[in-house]
Design a protein around this motif. Structure first.
Motif, PDB file in Angstrom:
ATOM      1  N   LEU A   1       0.836  -1.209   0.000  1.00  0.00           N
ATOM      2  CA  LEU A   1       0.000   0.000   0.000  1.00  0.00           C
ATOM      3  C   LEU A   1       0.865   1.250   0.000  1.00  0.00           C
ATOM      4  CD1 LEU A   1      -2.657  -1.161   2.624  1.00  0.00           C
ATOM      5  CD2 LEU A   1      -3.016  -0.900   0.166  1.00  0.00           C
ATOM      6  N   GLY A   2       1.977   1.191   0.745  1.00  0.00           N
ATOM      7  CA  GLY A   2       2.888   2.339   0.800  1.00  0.00           C
ATOM      8  C   GLY A   2       3.548   2.596  -0.530  1.00  0.00           C
ATOM      9  N   LYS A   3       3.915   1.536  -1.249  1.00  0.00           N
ATOM     10  CA  LYS A   3       4.537   1.659  -2.565  1.00  0.00           C
ATOM     11  C   LYS A   3       3.587   2.364  -3.527  1.00  0.00           C
ATOM     12  CE  LYS A   3       7.286   0.687  -6.101  1.00  0.00           C
ATOM     13  NZ  LYS A   3       8.607   1.300  -6.286  1.00  0.00           N
ATOM     14  N   ILE A   4       2.320   1.960  -3.491  1.00  0.00           N
ATOM     15  CA  ILE A   4       1.322   2.591  -4.366  1.00  0.00           C
ATOM     16  C   ILE A   4       1.067   4.028  -3.922  1.00  0.00           C
ATOM     17  CG2 ILE A   4      -1.075   2.494  -5.176  1.00  0.00           C
ATOM     18  CD1 ILE A   4      -0.973  -0.537  -4.706  1.00  0.00           C
ATOM     19  N   GLY A   5       1.032   4.238  -2.610  1.00  0.00           N
ATOM     20  CA  GLY A   5       0.691   5.550  -2.071  1.00  0.00           C
ATOM     21  C   GLY A   5       1.728   6.621  -2.311  1.00  0.00           C
ATOM     22  N   ILE A   6       3.007   6.242  -2.449  1.00  0.00           N
ATOM     23  CA  ILE A   6       4.041   7.272  -2.615  1.00  0.00           C
ATOM     24  C   ILE A   6       4.398   7.519  -4.071  1.00  0.00           C
ATOM     25  CG2 ILE A   6       5.085   6.911  -0.343  1.00  0.00           C
ATOM     26  CD1 ILE A   6       7.188   5.183  -1.616  1.00  0.00           C
ATOM     27  N   ILE A   7       3.617   6.935  -4.982  1.00  0.00           N
ATOM     28  CA  ILE A   7       3.814   7.238  -6.403  1.00  0.00           C
ATOM     29  C   ILE A   7       3.300   8.654  -6.666  1.00  0.00           C
ATOM     30  CG2 ILE A   7       3.109   6.667  -8.760  1.00  0.00           C
ATOM     31  CD1 ILE A   7       2.893   3.757  -7.897  1.00  0.00           C
ATOM     32  N   GLY A   8       4.156   9.525  -7.151  1.00  0.00           N
ATOM     33  CA  GLY A   8       3.745  10.889  -7.467  1.00  0.00           C
ATOM     34  C   GLY A   8       3.756  11.829  -6.279  1.00  0.00           C
ATOM     35  N   ILE A   9       4.389  11.430  -5.171  1.00  0.00           N
ATOM     36  CA  ILE A   9       4.448  12.295  -3.999  1.00  0.00           C
ATOM     37  C   ILE A   9       5.838  12.178  -3.369  1.00  0.00           C
ATOM     38  CG2 ILE A   9       3.497  10.468  -2.531  1.00  0.00           C
ATOM     39  CD1 ILE A   9       2.294  12.575  -0.743  1.00  0.00           C
ATOM     40  N   GLU A  10       6.353  13.253  -2.830  1.00  0.00           N
ATOM     41  CA  GLU A  10       7.659  13.238  -2.180  1.00  0.00           C
ATOM     42  C   GLU A  10       7.614  12.269  -1.003  1.00  0.00           C
ATOM     43  OE1 GLU A  10      10.983  13.909   0.110  1.00  0.00           O
ATOM     44  OE2 GLU A  10       9.088  14.718   0.872  1.00  0.00           O
ATOM     45  N   SER A  11       8.624  11.404  -0.876  1.00  0.00           N
ATOM     46  CA  SER A  11       8.579  10.296   0.088  1.00  0.00           C
ATOM     47  C   SER A  11       8.460  10.759   1.538  1.00  0.00           C
ATOM     48  CB  SER A  11       9.812   9.395  -0.067  1.00  0.00           C
ATOM     49  OG  SER A  11      11.000  10.114   0.215  1.00  0.00           O
ATOM     50  N   ASN A  12       9.146  11.855   1.912  1.00  0.00           N
ATOM     51  CA  ASN A  12       9.056  12.357   3.295  1.00  0.00           C
ATOM     52  C   ASN A  12       7.643  12.827   3.620  1.00  0.00           C
ATOM     53  OD1 ASN A  12      11.895  12.175   4.213  1.00  0.00           O
ATOM     54  ND2 ASN A  12      12.265  13.625   2.556  1.00  0.00           N
ATOM     55  N   LEU A  13       7.004  13.474   2.646  1.00  0.00           N
ATOM     56  CA  LEU A  13       5.628  13.949   2.849  1.00  0.00           C
ATOM     57  C   LEU A  13       4.683  12.760   2.989  1.00  0.00           C
ATOM     58  CD1 LEU A  13       3.552  16.214   2.984  1.00  0.00           C
ATOM     59  CD2 LEU A  13       3.480  16.229   0.476  1.00  0.00           C
ATOM     60  N   GLY A  14       4.900  11.736   2.161  1.00  0.00           N
ATOM     61  CA  GLY A  14       4.073  10.536   2.254  1.00  0.00           C
ATOM     62  C   GLY A  14       4.211   9.869   3.611  1.00  0.00           C
ATOM     63  N   THR A  15       5.437   9.806   4.116  1.00  0.00           N
ATOM     64  CA  THR A  15       5.693   9.224   5.437  1.00  0.00           C
ATOM     65  C   THR A  15       5.002  10.021   6.530  1.00  0.00           C
ATOM     66  OG1 THR A  15       7.858   8.393   4.719  1.00  0.00           O
ATOM     67  CG2 THR A  15       7.487   8.582   7.090  1.00  0.00           C
ATOM     68  N   ALA A  16       5.066  11.355   6.439  1.00  0.00           N
ATOM     69  CA  ALA A  16       4.462  12.225   7.448  1.00  0.00           C
ATOM     70  C   ALA A  16       2.944  12.071   7.494  1.00  0.00           C
ATOM     71  CB  ALA A  16       4.835  13.680   7.163  1.00  0.00           C
ATOM     72  N   ILE A  17       2.327  11.972   6.310  1.00  0.00           N
ATOM     73  CA  ILE A  17       0.864  11.806   6.248  1.00  0.00           C
ATOM     74  C   ILE A  17       0.461  10.458   6.840  1.00  0.00           C
ATOM     75  CG2 ILE A  17      -1.098  11.533   4.682  1.00  0.00           C
ATOM     76  CD1 ILE A  17       0.284  13.555   2.829  1.00  0.00           C
ATOM     77  N   ARG A  18       1.213   9.403   6.509  1.00  0.00           N
ATOM     78  CA  ARG A  18       0.923   8.076   7.060  1.00  0.00           C
ATOM     79  C   ARG A  18       1.044   8.069   8.575  1.00  0.00           C
ATOM     80  NH1 ARG A  18       4.572   5.035   6.529  1.00  0.00           N
ATOM     81  NH2 ARG A  18       3.571   3.002   6.590  1.00  0.00           N
ATOM     82  N   THR A  19       2.014   8.825   9.084  1.00  0.00           N
ATOM     83  CA  THR A  19       2.249   8.844  10.522  1.00  0.00           C
ATOM     84  C   THR A  19       1.074   9.450  11.275  1.00  0.00           C
ATOM     85  OG1 THR A  19       4.616   9.131  10.061  1.00  0.00           O
ATOM     86  CG2 THR A  19       3.901   9.494  12.317  1.00  0.00           C
ATOM     87  N   ILE A  20       0.393  10.410  10.665  1.00  0.00           N
ATOM     88  CA  ILE A  20      -0.800  10.995  11.289  1.00  0.00           C
ATOM     89  C   ILE A  20      -1.842   9.906  11.518  1.00  0.00           C
ATOM     90  CG2 ILE A  20      -2.741  12.583  10.964  1.00  0.00           C
ATOM     91  CD1 ILE A  20      -0.889  14.401   9.394  1.00  0.00           C
ATOM     92  N   VAL A  21      -2.039   9.064  10.504  1.00  0.00           N
ATOM     93  CA  VAL A  21      -3.012   7.969  10.598  1.00  0.00           C
ATOM     94  C   VAL A  21      -2.611   6.991  11.708  1.00  0.00           C
ATOM     95  CG1 VAL A  21      -4.118   6.074   9.362  1.00  0.00           C
ATOM     96  CG2 VAL A  21      -3.525   8.174   8.140  1.00  0.00           C
ATOM     97  N   VAL A  22      -1.326   6.653  11.747  1.00  0.00           N
ATOM     98  CA  VAL A  22      -0.834   5.730  12.777  1.00  0.00           C
ATOM     99  C   VAL A  22      -1.037   6.315  14.175  1.00  0.00           C
ATOM    100  CG1 VAL A  22       1.174   4.495  13.665  1.00  0.00           C
ATOM    101  CG2 VAL A  22       0.897   4.782  11.204  1.00  0.00           C
ATOM    102  N   LEU A  23      -0.745   7.615  14.314  1.00  0.00           N
ATOM    103  CA  LEU A  23      -0.893   8.280  15.612  1.00  0.00           C
ATOM    104  C   LEU A  23      -2.337   8.227  16.105  1.00  0.00           C
ATOM    105  CD1 LEU A  23       0.469  10.076  17.811  1.00  0.00           C
ATOM    106  CD2 LEU A  23      -0.325  12.054  16.503  1.00  0.00           C
ATOM    107  N   ILE A  24      -3.266   8.565  15.223  1.00  0.00           N
ATOM    108  CA  ILE A  24      -4.687   8.536  15.595  1.00  0.00           C
ATOM    109  C   ILE A  24      -5.110   7.127  16.006  1.00  0.00           C
ATOM    110  CG2 ILE A  24      -7.046   8.831  14.727  1.00  0.00           C
ATOM    111  CD1 ILE A  24      -5.953  11.041  12.889  1.00  0.00           C
ATOM    112  N   MET A  25      -4.693   6.147  15.191  1.00  0.00           N
ATOM    113  CA  MET A  25      -5.050   4.756  15.466  1.00  0.00           C
ATOM    114  C   MET A  25      -4.471   4.282  16.797  1.00  0.00           C
ATOM    115  SD  MET A  25      -4.255   1.455  13.076  1.00  0.00           S
ATOM    116  CE  MET A  25      -4.730  -0.212  13.598  1.00  0.00           C
ATOM    117  N   ALA A  26      -3.206   4.622  17.050  1.00  0.00           N
ATOM    118  CA  ALA A  26      -2.537   4.184  18.282  1.00  0.00           C
ATOM    119  C   ALA A  26      -3.208   4.747  19.522  1.00  0.00           C
ATOM    120  CB  ALA A  26      -1.066   4.594  18.238  1.00  0.00           C
ATOM    121  N   TRP A  27      -3.565   6.024  19.483  1.00  0.00           N
ATOM    122  CA  TRP A  27      -4.183   6.639  20.656  1.00  0.00           C
ATOM    123  C   TRP A  27      -5.634   6.200  20.855  1.00  0.00           C
ATOM    124  CZ3 TRP A  27      -2.004   8.594  24.727  1.00  0.00           C
ATOM    125  CH2 TRP A  27      -0.691   9.048  24.635  1.00  0.00           C
TER     126      TRP A  27
END
Length: 288
Positions: A170-196
């Motif tokens: 999913l990450g491979k597909i998601g970072i197509i056409g987007i800067e990798s650091n930005l893609g990582t940062a957006i994913r981390t928001i989702v992880v943070l919400i889920m974890a809490w």
């Protein structure tokens, strides 16, 4: 260049497992994961501003955003299961199962991403599967009291591997056409919400005040190394093939095993050591 980032990811991931194991020794694993994710979120967004990709957010397509969210959810699931397994079981047994996600990832990369599945890749997959089996099979001299009475760690470790495989695809597909650091940062928001959400559902938020200083230090350090591993991993994944980047990242098992012996005094049996060698050879075969 992406090979360098892939090996960098492996280095930081290997260190992370040990730091996290020490950090969650006296702390609920879900709460520790949620706290670590805050560190990673700060770190990843700092990198977004450093590389100057923040202004590209309006250009992100709905498809990319959707896959980044799914990838984040899979990551959250993998983390929660992985650190629960680490808390319950031996690092030298949990880590090989988690790293076995390589095999499933390569199969999914072939089916979904259309990546080639050569003879050498198949041989590498077989070696990784055999080596993993040898590392997790128990011998009586290697079973501690916790493992005798509680095998839940294996269940969580297997779930971690499944979610990790989905994360890579999913990450491979998601970072197509987007800067990798930005893609990582957006994913981390989702992880943070889920974890809490998990923390509040299990009503563990009140235990924050009981976390000792040592645990705080190691939880935060594991968050920093995870952030470094992620940034390297998704940069490598963006530029290289998922079926090669993922196995290299899984070489972190060598670092984890070495550090677990030095700092946690966890020893490998002869059978587990042979399994580790087979996993390593299988991974290196994938680079041919």
């Amino acid at each position: 260049m992406w090979l360098i980032f892939a090996f960098g990811s492996a280095l930081f991931a290997g260190v992370t497992a040990i730091l996290a194991k020490i950090g969650i020794k006296n702390t609920d694993s879900n709460l520790a994961t949620a706290i670590r994710t805050i560190i990673i979120l700060i770190f990843s967004w700092l990198m977004v501003f450093v590389v100057g990709s923040f202004d590209t957010i309006p250009n992100i397509s709905y498809k990319t955003l959707l896959f980044l969210i799914f990838s984040g959810l899979a990551t959250g699931g993998s983390w929660l299961c992985y650190f629960k397994a680490l808390q319950l079981g031996n690092v030298n047994k949990v880590t090989p199962i988690d790293k076995s996600s390589t095999v499933l990832t390569m199969i999914l990369a072939f089916i979904i991403l259309g990546e080639s599945l050569s003879f050498t890749k198949i041989i590498g997959m077989i070696c990784i599967a055999i080596g993993t089996y040898m590392m997790i099979t128990k011998k009586e001299i290697d079973i501690d009291d916790n493992t005798k009475t509680n095998n839940k760690w294996m269940f969580y470790a297997i779930l971690s591997a499944v979610f990790a495989s989905l994360t890579s695809i999913l990450g491979k597909i998601g970072i197509i056409g987007i800067e990798s650091n930005l893609g990582t940062a957006i994913r981390t928001i989702v992880v943070l919400i889920m974890a809490w959400i998990v923390v509040f559902i299990t009503k563990k938020q009140g235990e924050i005040k009981n976390i000792d200083k040592k645990s705080w230090i190691f939880i935060c350090l594991s968050g920093i190394t995870t952030g470094m591993s992620w940034l390297c991993y998704y940069k490598a994944l963006q530029d290289g093939e998922a079926s090669i980047v993922v196995p290299i990242d899984k070489l972190s098992i060598l670092i984890t095993v070495a550090f677990s012996y030095i700092f946690l005094k966890e020893k490998l049996t002869k059978k587990s050591f042979i399994g580790l060698i087979i996993i390593t050879l299988g991974t290196l075969t994938l680079l041919i």
